[in-house]
Each structure stands twice: as C-alpha cells, then as structure tokens.
Enzyme design. Structure first.
Site, PDB file in Angstrom:
ATOM      1  CB  CYS A   1      51.628  35.383 -64.810  1.00 20.62           C
ATOM      2  SG  CYS A   1      50.393  35.790 -63.676  1.00 20.62           S
TER       3      CYS A   1
ATOM      4  CG  HIS B   1      48.924  31.972 -66.987  1.00 17.08           C
ATOM      5  ND1 HIS B   1      50.009  31.374 -66.429  1.00 17.08           N
ATOM      6  CD2 HIS B   1      48.489  32.899 -66.202  1.00 17.08           C
ATOM      7  CE1 HIS B   1      50.316  31.996 -65.258  1.00 17.08           C
ATOM      8  NE2 HIS B   1      49.186  32.686 -65.007  1.00 17.08           N
TER       9      HIS B   1
ATOM     10  CD  GLU C   1      51.257  29.300 -69.135  1.00 18.35           C
ATOM     11  OE1 GLU C   1      51.331  29.392 -67.804  1.00 18.35           O
ATOM     12  OE2 GLU C   1      51.561  30.161 -69.859  1.00 18.35           O
TER      13      GLU C   1
END
Length: 545
Positions: free
Chosen positions: A378, A515, A517
């Site tokens: 990001c 993102h 994750e």
C-alpha cells in the site's frame, strides 16, 4: 435454527477473547458445523477506520469493504467463513441507527430508551449476523463491569431467554493470576468477575481461565464450587508457544465436547491434524531469515497484526523462522542504515500521514541500490514510486499530494472520483469525510504475463482487498516506465490504476497497492509472502549466512 455461543471477558482487557473464540469456532468447524463469528465493540466510534493505531491496533478490511476490529482477522485465519460488514458492529453504529429511526418517526413518538430500543437493535444485528450458519459465536468486547458494554450484555441475556438455553451457551474468559511473592495461584479475581456477570443475569456455562501455567486440580475445584460452573467446564487457557497451538490445547480439555453436549449437537469428532502440522512447522523450522520491517507504528506491533501473521504463515510453508526486526522509519532520516545492513529483506507496510515518510523512502533506496529483496504494501508501493521518480526518473521534487499538496511532480495523488463496487461514481477530495475517501474491499487486478507478479500468483486476474485514498498518478506514469519501472498489475475497468510495480533488473523488488496480508492464513499461506520469504532465503544464501 442458528445456535449462539456468547464469549465475554472479565478482570482485565487483552486476555485473548478473539484467539479463544476463533479457536473454539475452528474446533466446531472441524466437527462439520457451519460457523460464523460476530464481534460487538462497545466504543462509540462508528467504526475503527479513523482511530489511532496506537490506541486500537490494526484495522482489518473485509471483502465487502468494511473497516473492522482486528479480531476479525483472527477469525478468518482460524475458520473458512469470510467475514462481512455484519460480523462487526459498534455502540456508535447501534445508536446511529436507533436515532435515525427516531428522527423518521419509526417509534411513533414513544420515549426511546436503552431497553428495549437499543437492546432490540443489538439483538437484531446479532441475529442478522448469524443467518446462514449453524453456530454463531458472538464475542462481546470490553470487560464485564465496564459501563460501555452493559447494553450488549443485557441484549445477550435477553437472547438466551428468548432462544432457550439449549440454543445458547455462555463462555467467560477471566484472569487467574499467579503471584510470585506468595507462590500462589489466585482465584479471587475470577470469583468476583463471575459474581458481577451473574448480577447482570448471566450464568456462564464454561469458564476459560487465562493463566501463565496449567490449572492445578485444587484451584479447578475451587473455581467450580464458587462460580457454580461444572468442574469439567473450568478450562485452563494457558500460555503456549503459538496462537495456532490454542485449538489443540482447548480440544485436549474437551471444550468442543462440552459445547456440543450443552447445545444438543450430534456431530462428528474433530480431526486436528492441520493444527498439529502448523504448530510443528512453527516449532521446528529448518531455516532462518531476518526481515527489516520499516514503519512508524513499530512501538505497537498490533498495528501490523495481519502483516506479521502473514510472514509467520509464509515461514510455516517454507519451514523458516522469520525474524522481524522493527525499524523506526524516522531513525533512517539521518542516513544511519546500520539496522538494515545485516537484513535479508526489507518490508515497508501501509500507513497514513507524513511522519516518517522520508525515512521509508531511504529504506526503499537502500533496498534498490543494494539488491536486497523488497516488499512494499500500500503506502510501501507509493513510497517506492516516489523513490524511483526522484532518484531514477529525474523528478527530484516527486512526492504524494498527501504529504505535499503543492508538489510540482505529484506521482501519487487523490483521484477526484472513483467508481465503487456497485458501479456508482464516488466523489473524493480532501474535504470529503475520511471514511468516504477510501477505496475499500475487494478489487480485481489484471496481471502482466511476463512478470514477477505472474510467476508468484500463476494467474492473469487476481482479487485482493484494498484500503487507501491515494493512487499512482496515471498522467505521470509514462515518465517512470520509460526509465525502467514496470507496472505489472493494473485495476480492471476504465481507470487502469497501477496495482503492482516491479524492477526487472533487481533480484526481487515487488510492491502492491492492495493488502494481501488480509487473505493470508496459516493453513495455505499466501503466494506473495511465501515468494518474499523464499527471496530472503536466496539472498541470505548468497551472502553465505
């Protein structure tokens, strides 16, 4: 009919209700049940999206674009159900809805009160969150005794009365401390916490005793007697080597059997081999890598919870212990790179605001010039674009309009408008409410075939979650690609925004606007983080470490 498990906490906060609840949900899912989890947050903020990470920790983003409590990340890492907006709501959202109804006249001029209007709204949201699931585990945020959580506790008390005790189960997580000075385990805090819960009208069916050691039988009997809970239902929740060992710990004390018996569920036994394998790989890695995590919230690592877990998951699937070294980006602004010199890889995470940005830019420059594997997430991608623009493309004043509104080379800027997932144009500018300027939730990204991104994902179209306001400026991007920057992933649709950038003449340089994750889990990992750890291992081997 959906059956409900309510998880409350006592004595102190941060005991681990989220991990405990997610572990219990996983055990029930492994027994063949369709499970979801709902988090009730007692703060008045409408959502955690604009809250300081130092106070609240990470903001987790769901597929449908909701900014939620970080516990929803734990839920997705432990069970297969994908969380949605309905899986997390706050006191602020409840009161906002009730007040809007009152303003519209929905209550026909009646006096609007906490009971029944606020509690009815809470119950409605809990039931909506449980639709389609056989079991809905409901975690009540805060600590019993806090004034903020009283409406939530009253609502779940009423639900138990309405649905019947065979359809509801109360689990209370409480602290059982060991006092070194006395050499004793103390049960009194738990007794008082349960007493307070019972005064509200809730009798726990199961007690989870948070401890630093297993619970001796004598204390187990004492807690059972004074808290009016069956002895077998007094469960020790003690420290283990990893959160992914908690399901096995609880299963060994038969908590899933106790719940199934209480809720009259005739289901198969659980096979915990998946959790056993995860725990084994974590405890016995073959390799080690050192990763520099360059951020500005490094004093509170909860701010990067999903990212930390994603690195752990990659370690599980590469049998690698990933040592994360937190580097305060502000400390790099004086060109002291001693903290980066011994690192096998460098990572710059997401974030907002100007503080520490120049240090992050220097971290990217160090990784680029020294051929160290780099991963930018990001803001970490936006920083990489700024660094490349300044030091390779010759745009010395390059910056983001987030940090310098009048920069002559705004390589990162806010779009004036954005089409949301429903196809509606959303106006966005500096004056828009913070929560309304985000690109949130899942977005499609088209990947260039001859790229590192394609090698990692093995797909030409991926879907990842977003949470950001600013984008790479398409009007300046040609000046960067002409100097060697590769845009290997772009958003679908008319906007064609940069989603992934790479450097082809670098051993491993990858940065993404999304993102990843948020979709990593310990059972499968995520291909991007697995590739990143493999690149760090290759760099470590090249250095002869």
């Amino acid at each position: 009919m959906t059956k409900y498990i309510f998880v409350t906490g006592g004595v102190v906060s941060s005991l681990g209700k989220g991990i405990a609840g997610a572990s219990i949900a996983s055990l029930l899912e492994l027994r063949g049940l369709k499970v979801t989890i709902i988090k009730l947050d007692p703060y008045i903020n409408v959502d955690p999206g604009t809250m300081n990470p130092f106070q609240h920790g990470e903001v987790f983003v769901t597929e449908d674009g909701a900014e939620t409590d970080l516990d929803l990340g734990h839920y997705e890492r432990f069970i297969s159900t994908r969380m949605q907006k309905k899986n997390n709501f706050t006191t602020g959202q409840v009161y906002e809805t009730v007040i809007k109804k009152e303003r519209k006249g929905d209550y026909l001029g009646k006096t609007v009160q906490v009971i029944p209007h606020i509690t009815d709204e809470i119950k409605t949201r809990i039931k909506d969150g449980g639709v389609g699931s056989e079991i809905a585990l409901v975690e009540v945020g805060g600590t019993v005794g806090d004034i903020e959580s009283l409406p939530f506790l009253e609502a779940i008390r009423q639900l138990a009365q309405e649905l019947g005790r065979m359809n509801t189960c109360f689990i209370h997580l409480t602290l059982v401390p060991y006092l070194p000075s006395a050499g004793e385990i103390k049960t009194k805090p738990t007794q008082h916490s349960v007493k307070e819960l019972r005064e509200i009208g809730i009798q726990p069916d199961i007690l989870l005793c948070r401890m630093d050691r297993p619970l001796p039988l004598a204390e187990k009997k004492k807690i059972s007697l004074f808290c009016n809970v069956a002895e077998k239902a007094v469960i020790a929740c003690y420290d283990v080597t990893s959160i992914y060992a908690v399901p096995r710990m609880l299963h060994n004390q038969e908590i899933d059997n106790i719940i199934c018996e209480h809720l009259h569920l005739d289901v198969a036994l659980a096979d915990l081999s998946v959790w056993d394998n995860i725990a084994h790989n974590l405890e016995y890695p073959y390799h080690t890598v050192d990763v520099a995590f360059v951020g500005k919230y490094v004093d509170l690592t909860e701010s990067y919870k999903s990212l930390n877990e994603a690195l752990i998951h990659a370690g599980i699937h590469t049998q690698t212990k990933v040592n994360v070294h937190y580097v305060d980006s502000e400390k790099l602004e004086n060109d002291n790179f001693s903290q980066l010199e011994q690192m096998d890889a460098i990572l710059v995470p997401g974030g907002f605001g100007k503080r520490g940005v120049e240090g992050k830019i220097k971290a990217v420059q160090y990784a680029r010039e020294n051929n160290i594997p780099y991963l930018g997430i990001c803001l970490g991608m936006q920083i990489a674009v700024i660094e490349f623009a300044r030091h390779v493309a010759g745009l010395q004043s390059a910056n983001s309009t987030e940090f310098e509104t009048k920069t002559p080379s705004p390589v990162i800027a806010m779009l004036t408008e954005w089409r949301d997932k429903n196809g509606i144009w959303q106006e966005r500018n500096e004056m828009t409410d913070l929560g309304g300027t985000m690109r949130l939730g899942i977005q499609e990204c088209k990947i260039r075939p001859d790229s590192l991104a394609h090698k990692i994902y093995a797909k030409e179209l991926i879907v990842e979650r977003h949470r950001h306001r600013y984008e790479v400026n398409n009007t300046l991007i040609d000046q960067l690609t002409n100097k060697g920057l590769v845009v290997s992933g772009v958003s679908t649709g008319a906007e064609k925004l940069a989603e992934i950038i790479e450097l082809p003449n670098h051993p491993w340089f990858f940065a993404c606007q999304f993102h990843p994750e948020f979709t990593s889990n310990p059972k499968t990992g995520h291909p991007l983080f697995i590739a990143y750890v493999q690149a760090a291992l290759a760099n470590r081997a090249k250095k002869g470490k």
